[in-house]
Motif scaffolding. Sequence first.
Motif, PDB file in Angstrom:
ATOM      1  N   ARG A   1       0.829  -1.213   0.000  1.00  0.00           N
ATOM      2  CA  ARG A   1       0.000   0.000   0.000  1.00  0.00           C
ATOM      3  C   ARG A   1       0.858   1.255   0.000  1.00  0.00           C
ATOM      4  O   ARG A   1       0.532   2.253  -0.654  1.00  0.00           O
ATOM      5  CB  ARG A   1      -0.914   0.007   1.226  1.00  0.00           C
ATOM      6  N   GLU A   2       1.942   1.202   0.771  1.00  0.00           N
ATOM      7  CA  GLU A   2       2.833   2.364   0.821  1.00  0.00           C
ATOM      8  C   GLU A   2       3.421   2.665  -0.557  1.00  0.00           C
ATOM      9  O   GLU A   2       3.464   3.821  -0.993  1.00  0.00           O
ATOM     10  CB  GLU A   2       3.954   2.094   1.829  1.00  0.00           C
ATOM     11  N   LYS A   3       3.847   1.615  -1.243  1.00  0.00           N
ATOM     12  CA  LYS A   3       4.394   1.810  -2.588  1.00  0.00           C
ATOM     13  C   LYS A   3       3.325   2.347  -3.550  1.00  0.00           C
ATOM     14  O   LYS A   3       3.589   3.204  -4.393  1.00  0.00           O
ATOM     15  CB  LYS A   3       4.958   0.492  -3.113  1.00  0.00           C
ATOM     16  N   LYS A   4       2.094   1.836  -3.361  1.00  0.00           N
ATOM     17  CA  LYS A   4       1.007   2.287  -4.217  1.00  0.00           C
ATOM     18  C   LYS A   4       0.705   3.765  -3.985  1.00  0.00           C
ATOM     19  O   LYS A   4       0.510   4.541  -4.921  1.00  0.00           O
ATOM     20  CB  LYS A   4      -0.226   1.433  -3.942  1.00  0.00           C
ATOM     21  N   ILE A   5       0.696   4.156  -2.693  1.00  0.00           N
ATOM     22  CA  ILE A   5       0.440   5.559  -2.359  1.00  0.00           C
ATOM     23  C   ILE A   5       1.559   6.447  -2.890  1.00  0.00           C
ATOM     24  O   ILE A   5       1.321   7.548  -3.404  1.00  0.00           O
ATOM     25  CB  ILE A   5       0.285   5.709  -0.836  1.00  0.00           C
ATOM     26  N   GLU A   6       2.807   5.967  -2.736  1.00  0.00           N
ATOM     27  CA  GLU A   6       3.933   6.751  -3.257  1.00  0.00           C
ATOM     28  C   GLU A   6       3.804   6.952  -4.768  1.00  0.00           C
ATOM     29  O   GLU A   6       4.062   8.045  -5.292  1.00  0.00           O
ATOM     30  CB  GLU A   6       5.245   6.037  -2.933  1.00  0.00           C
ATOM     31  N   ALA A   7       3.366   5.902  -5.454  1.00  0.00           N
ATOM     32  CA  ALA A   7       3.191   6.025  -6.906  1.00  0.00           C
ATOM     33  C   ALA A   7       2.087   7.034  -7.235  1.00  0.00           C
ATOM     34  O   ALA A   7       2.220   7.854  -8.151  1.00  0.00           O
ATOM     35  CB  ALA A   7       2.855   4.652  -7.500  1.00  0.00           C
ATOM     36  N   GLN A   8       1.015   6.983  -6.449  1.00  0.00           N
ATOM     37  CA  GLN A   8      -0.077   7.931  -6.675  1.00  0.00           C
ATOM     38  C   GLN A   8       0.372   9.360  -6.390  1.00  0.00           C
ATOM     39  O   GLN A   8      -0.005  10.294  -7.101  1.00  0.00           O
ATOM     40  CB  GLN A   8      -1.272   7.562  -5.796  1.00  0.00           C
ATOM     41  N   ILE A   9       1.162   9.527  -5.315  1.00  0.00           N
ATOM     42  CA  ILE A   9       1.675  10.860  -5.000  1.00  0.00           C
ATOM     43  C   ILE A   9       2.552  11.388  -6.141  1.00  0.00           C
ATOM     44  O   ILE A   9       2.453  12.553  -6.538  1.00  0.00           O
ATOM     45  CB  ILE A   9       2.452  10.829  -3.679  1.00  0.00           C
ATOM     46  N   LYS A  10       3.420  10.527  -6.647  1.00  0.00           N
ATOM     47  CA  LYS A  10       4.271  10.943  -7.773  1.00  0.00           C
ATOM     48  C   LYS A  10       3.423  11.338  -8.976  1.00  0.00           C
ATOM     49  O   LYS A  10       3.696  12.323  -9.658  1.00  0.00           O
ATOM     50  CB  LYS A  10       5.231   9.809  -8.140  1.00  0.00           C
ATOM     51  N   GLN A  11       2.369  10.549  -9.212  1.00  0.00           N
ATOM     52  CA  GLN A  11       1.495  10.849 -10.344  1.00  0.00           C
ATOM     53  C   GLN A  11       0.795  12.193 -10.151  1.00  0.00           C
ATOM     54  O   GLN A  11       0.694  12.999 -11.083  1.00  0.00           O
ATOM     55  CB  GLN A  11       0.474   9.724 -10.501  1.00  0.00           C
ATOM     56  N   LEU A  12       0.325  12.425  -8.908  1.00  0.00           N
ATOM     57  CA  LEU A  12      -0.333  13.699  -8.617  1.00  0.00           C
ATOM     58  C   LEU A  12       0.631  14.874  -8.753  1.00  0.00           C
ATOM     59  O   LEU A  12       0.258  15.956  -9.234  1.00  0.00           O
ATOM     60  CB  LEU A  12      -0.923  13.659  -7.203  1.00  0.00           C
ATOM     61  N   GLN A  13       1.878  14.657  -8.296  1.00  0.00           N
ATOM     62  CA  GLN A  13       2.875  15.729  -8.431  1.00  0.00           C
ATOM     63  C   GLN A  13       3.145  16.053  -9.898  1.00  0.00           C
ATOM     64  O   GLN A  13       3.300  17.222 -10.273  1.00  0.00           O
ATOM     65  CB  GLN A  13       4.166  15.312  -7.727  1.00  0.00           C
TER      66      GLN A  13
END
Length: 593
Positions: A270-282
Amino acid sequence: MSEKVEVICPQCGGVIDEKTLICKSCGKKYSREEYEELKNEILLKKWLLGDDFKLVDEDRDVLDQWLKGDEEALFGFMEKKGATQEEVEEIREKVEEAKKSVPGNVDVDQLIEENLKLKTLLDVEFSKREELEKEIETLRKEIETLKEELTKPLPEDIRELKKKEIELREELIRLESEKRRKLLELESQNMANLSDKELEELKEAIKDGNVKALTEKITELTKELEMKNKELEELKNEIKIKEDEMKKLQEMLKYKEDELIRREEDLLYREKKIEAQIKQLQMIKQEIGNMDEIILKRRLEDLQEEIKRKEEELRAKENYLRMKEQEINAKLKGLAEQEVELAAEEVKIEIKERKVRTGTRRLDDLLYGGFPMGSNILIYGPPYSNKEVLVYSFVAEGLRKGVPAIWILTDITVDSLREEMIYVLPTYEQYEKMGLVYYVDAYSKSIGDTSEMEGVIYLDYQNDVDGIAKAVDSIVAKIKEKSKYYRLAFRSLSTIMAYLDSQALLRFLQPFTTKRKRDNAVSLYLVEKGLHGENEIQMVGYTMDGMIEFKIEAHKIFLTVHGITEVQSRNWIEVTASKSGITLGSFTLGHIR
């Protein structure tokens, strides 16, 4: 035979130096005779345990011949084994000394077999002891590892299982240690550490040639060894039970650890998934950053314009409300002034009839028109009887007719009194603005209230009767310029009575009430029932023209009239009271005491 032997100190277990005869551990010094005796004991024990000689059939035959009386066979045997001439002679002398008490028939084979059997059992136990020591050391290392794991953040259920595992492992170590101790006792009792008494018996048996006693001793030691073996078996069974329990606990702990690992893997995913989503949002934010900034600026400008518009609308509404408030106040003032103008004729009638309305219609009927002018009347009753509402109605009745009112306050502030008066007379504040209400406040400063209002005379102390008299005189001087009479309410006379003695109170009330009577004023004085004695009430009544007394009985309120004027009834009359006024019941059907 010339093998070097380490002689053990019986006091501390250390080694005795062969040259200095001093123990290397405790420092005790021995004589040469004591050293030789200890050395011979050790050689004897080693022989008994089978460590010194390895007998063959030829050796057993020689020993058997010697025990049957062939001394030369023994000496030849010793020379064959490498003994010196001096050692042979020394043994010869000892044999001669013990010769008389040696029995004729001794079973040497049985003696040797028992000795070898005992030695074999001990060798097995020593081997087991070494294995146990290794297992105990392994368990200690595992416990240290578990304790280190406990310092890490773990879920509560896994932490509890870890603690339980440590407790079981420590119990296993304790049992293993107990088993080791039993082995050491066995070694001590059957190998080297015989008690002094047993050692002496053994030495005597050997010295005297009592082989039978020596055989019995070996048998006894064998039985003791069997008992120790039985105890060791019990310990082994207990250890096995603990090991089974430990195994179950380890299985449960392994399941929990696996579950924790699964949780950690899920959280990591989940942490990796959230990090990926954060990168995408950035990335998206970077792409539309400039566009967002423009939109936000426009939105901010729109909001600022809307705020300005709302502020203008709010100011317009405030101005409108202020105008409406002024209109309402003007209308109230006009109503109050109109009410005063309309009541001017009633005031003339009151002055002509020498009776003033009480503000309570049924009370006016009871008193045949109201209170006589120039009256000083005591309002006496217990708390919660609403006697204060009668006084409020009396003051409100006068204000409606434009009659000024003087308040003397000793137990309530002006603000609190105003709040209570509004229930009886909603336009009370308008009459204050018209200058018809005057206050003498002897309470506020006594409780530390330093705020002041215009038109209020403040006194420092509640019992400042001189200040009260002077303040009332100054107010009356102003009133007489515009009005023919006034109404006065004293709340509460009980405060003055609590501070002054009877004589001082009488010196205050007599001139004060006389002046009010001379001014044609009608004055009401509130007194709390239960705070004063009967004599005090009678003394105060001496300065009054009458009294209206309240009482509470069976959760009902009653009043009766004492003095004042002619009345329709002096019976107790039931009263219905609220914050806005009181109503009297029937004069004939009222409660009669």
